[in-house]
Design a protein around this motif. Structure first.
Motif, PDB file in Angstrom:
ATOM      1  N   CYS A 152      32.230  40.630  48.329  1.00  0.00           N
ATOM      2  CA  CYS A 152      31.248  40.711  47.404  1.00  0.00           C
ATOM      3  C   CYS A 152      31.916  41.454  46.106  1.00  0.00           C
ATOM      4  O   CYS A 152      33.082  42.177  46.474  1.00  0.00           O
ATOM      5  CB  CYS A 152      30.369  41.575  48.276  1.00  0.00           C
ATOM      6  N   GLY A 153      30.928  41.809  45.362  1.00  0.00           N
ATOM      7  CA  GLY A 153      31.350  42.953  44.340  1.00  0.00           C
ATOM      8  C   GLY A 153      29.982  43.446  43.738  1.00  0.00           C
ATOM      9  O   GLY A 153      29.349  44.211  44.552  1.00  0.00           O
ATOM     10  N   HIS A 154      29.849  43.362  42.346  1.00  0.00           N
ATOM     11  CA  HIS A 154      28.543  43.959  41.980  1.00  0.00           C
ATOM     12  C   HIS A 154      28.493  45.458  41.753  1.00  0.00           C
ATOM     13  O   HIS A 154      28.246  45.856  40.613  1.00  0.00           O
ATOM     14  CB  HIS A 154      27.252  43.342  42.517  1.00  0.00           C
ATOM     15  N   SER A 155      28.685  46.146  42.548  1.00  0.00           N
ATOM     16  CA  SER A 155      28.417  47.776  42.679  1.00  0.00           C
ATOM     17  C   SER A 155      29.532  48.487  42.128  1.00  0.00           C
ATOM     18  O   SER A 155      29.591  49.729  41.728  1.00  0.00           O
ATOM     19  CB  SER A 155      28.160  48.124  44.269  1.00  0.00           C
ATOM     20  N   HIS A 156      30.763  47.888  41.896  1.00  0.00           N
ATOM     21  CA  HIS A 156      31.929  48.495  41.501  1.00  0.00           C
ATOM     22  C   HIS A 156      32.481  49.400  42.524  1.00  0.00           C
ATOM     23  O   HIS A 156      33.541  50.352  41.972  1.00  0.00           O
ATOM     24  CB  HIS A 156      31.568  49.319  40.107  1.00  0.00           C
ATOM     25  N   LYS A 157      32.065  49.581  43.672  1.00  0.00           N
ATOM     26  CA  LYS A 157      32.542  50.780  44.663  1.00  0.00           C
ATOM     27  C   LYS A 157      33.529  50.127  45.617  1.00  0.00           C
ATOM     28  O   LYS A 157      33.039  49.092  46.303  1.00  0.00           O
ATOM     29  CB  LYS A 157      31.298  51.247  45.109  1.00  0.00           C
TER      30      LYS A 157
END
Length: 246
Positions: A152-157
């Motif tokens: 996954c991605g999206h949160s940059h964490k």
């Protein structure tokens, strides 16, 4: 199998080039891209050209959808800038990207969660800010996904989370932007504490998947200067520091 995972490039060509050079030294079998590719006040056209030439397994994130929507109605400045600084051929490429992808028999990739490109898979946001999501929430998002490696991605964490059935969810962090603030669903900040570009390497062995989060130096001053030239002092600060000042 050794796979390099990119996500959230956000038109940062300088960070992307540094990460691709680092990946070349790692001897990986495959590189994949988990979305949010071109939206940002940096270099969307050059970033698109480079990625189109590489033809990596790639999915669309929420910003691909938002960029394309700018064709019918003016959008957020971040997406609008990317729309106005890409060609029709580049936008056609974005249009053709899937929202999720079975990368291999045992690897699944989404941007946010399997059902939504706007939800953080491994984080939760409330009135108190953003923190790691409870295990029950992560398990619920992963319900129905049988693959052992879930990207996954999206949160940059940068995170890795073990799930039931020996599955692993991995967020590689962001190639191109190490801090930001957002007001959905509540105001919160994301910050990684330094301007380094992030990506992950996952290696499959007899015991399962081994995850290595990579932190790569690049000329973030160039990226910050470009953001400032394009009227985005907020991005310039985030790119310089990896922190989101309150």
């Amino acid at each position: 199998m050794k796979i390099a995972i990119l996500s959230d490039i956000h038109a940062n060509i300088w960070a992307l080039e540094a990460v691709l050079a680092d990946i070349k030294q790692q001897g990986t079998d495959l590189t994949v891209n988990a979305g949010d590719i071109l939206s940002g006040p940096l270099a969307p056209g050059a970033t698109a050209d480079l990625l189109m030439s590489l033809a990596l397994p790639t999915i669309a994130g929420n910003h691909e959808r938002q960029l394309l929507a700018c064709g019918t109605k003016a959008g957020h400045p971040t997406d609008q800038f990317a729309y106005e600084n890409t060609t029709q051929a580049q936008r056609d490429w974005i249009q053709g990207l899937p929202g999720t992808l079975d990368v291999a028999e045992n690897i699944f990739m989404c941007h946010g969660t399997p059902a939504s490109d706007l939800l953080y898979f491994l984080e939760t946001v409330d009135l108190h800010g953003c923190r790691m999501a409870p295990a029950s929430q992560i398990e619920a998002y992963a319900a129905g996904v049988s693959q052992q490696l879930i990207i996954c991605g999206h949160s940059h964490k940068p995170r890795a989370c073990a799930l039931s059935g020996g599955r692993m969810v991995v967020n590689p962090g962001s190639v191109g932007l190490q801090a930001y603030d957002d007001d959905q669903p509540y105001f919160h900040v994301i910050e990684n504490g330094s301007p380094h570009a992030r990506y992950a390497i996952c290696t499959q062995d007899a015991l399962g998947w081994r995850v290595s989060h990579q932190c790569v130096n690049y000329d973030h001053h160039k990226a910050a200067a470009e953001a400032a030239r394009n009227g985005r002092a907020d991005w310039a600060s985030w790119l310089l520091t990896g922190r989101a000042a309150l």
